[in-house]
Structures are given as C-alpha cells and as structure tokens.
Scaffold this motif. Structure first.
Motif: not given
Length: 177
Positions: A19, A23, A28, A30, A44
C-alpha cells in the motif's frame, strides 16, 4: 504457534508495504486529518488498508484490533501495528536506501548516466525525496537541478504546446543550437 504468528505478521507487513509503495509511486499523500480507523477523514493509506480488509481476513482482523484499542482510547504504545505515520516514513526511508544502493551500483557500470529525482510534499509542505544531494557530489561532473527547475521546465513545455509563437521560438532556438 510462533510460526503461525510470524506468518500473520509477514502478511500484514507485506500489505502495508504494498500500500505504501502504491501511494508513493503515484505521488499521493498517505496521511489524512485523523488516524482513527473508520473515520471519514483518514488518509489514503488507511483508506486503502480498509479496502483490502474488506476482502482479506488478516488485514480485517488487524484493523479491527487497532480500532478496538482506539475506541477504548487505549494507547497502542508498546504494541506493534505498523499503521502510524512513523512506520510509513520508516518504510519509505528503507525503500529509498535500497533504491539508492541499486542506482549507485548501476551508475558505476556506465560511462554516462542521468538521474531524475521527483519529490513529493509532506504534511508540512516540505519536499521529500529518496535521495540526499551529497551522494551526487561524489562525482565532480554531476549537476544537481532542484525540483523547482524541473517544474518550470514542464511549464515551458506545456506553454509551447498551447502557443504557436512559443513553439516556433523554441523550435528556432533548437535549430540554431
């Protein structure tokens, strides 16, 4: 019993690492506004972990245990759960070290190389990246160009696509060069 527990933790850590890598590979964020499992304002990272937990018993049980402690307002201090920002930063740092070693190893095999390092902003809006500029300073011919210059280059490229005069101008410069 110990083998079963080790297998469980290996599975949890693999999901957390996957994961995190997903990300960060897409730039992106976290973290969210809260770390309370089930809250709408989680980031996220925890949201994806909840999604995985819908289909995966190991993750679902792990998140349920953490959520139970959060709802009881009990501290998880001293208990490993690896869902905190601290653990995520540690994973990112370890991945960065591994990546840097790989790049430096490959760099030594070639005559020429280019290294482009893109950065992402952390929660305090500071640029974070995998690399320390000191590693490039070991090569006297290396040139460091900060991320801001890279962003400006993208602005110029996109402006050239939108304006014919700009495209012609840079085309002429390229031709003369």
């Amino acid at each position: 019993m110990i083998h079963c527990e080790a297998t469980k933790w290996k599975a949890i850590l693999q999901r957390i690492l996957d994961t995190t890598l997903f990300l960060i590979s897409r730039g992106l964020a976290l973290q969210g506004e809260t770390t309370q499992i089930g809250d709408f304002h989680i980031g996220n990272f925890l949201r994806i972990m909840e999604l995985i937990g819908k289909y995966d018993d190991v993750t679902r049980e792990h998140l349920a245990k953490v959520k139970e402690n959060q709802l009881k307002d009990q501290s998880m201090r001293g208990q490993a759960h690896y869902l905190s920002w601290y653990s995520q930063n540690e994973f990112i740092s370890l991945c960065g070290e591994k990546l840097l070693k790989t790049i430096l190893n490959q760099r030594g095999r070639g005559n020429f190389y280019i290294l482009i390092d893109d950065a992402t902003l952390n929660i305090s809006h500071q640029e974070q990246n995998f690399f320390n500029q000191d590693y490039l300073k070991k090569n006297e011919f290396a040139i460091f160009s900060p991320f801001r210059a890279h962003s400006l280059n993208r602005v110029v490229v996109n402006a050239a696509k939108l304006n014919h005069d700009v495209l012609t101008f840079f085309g002429n410069i390229e031709h003369f060069y």
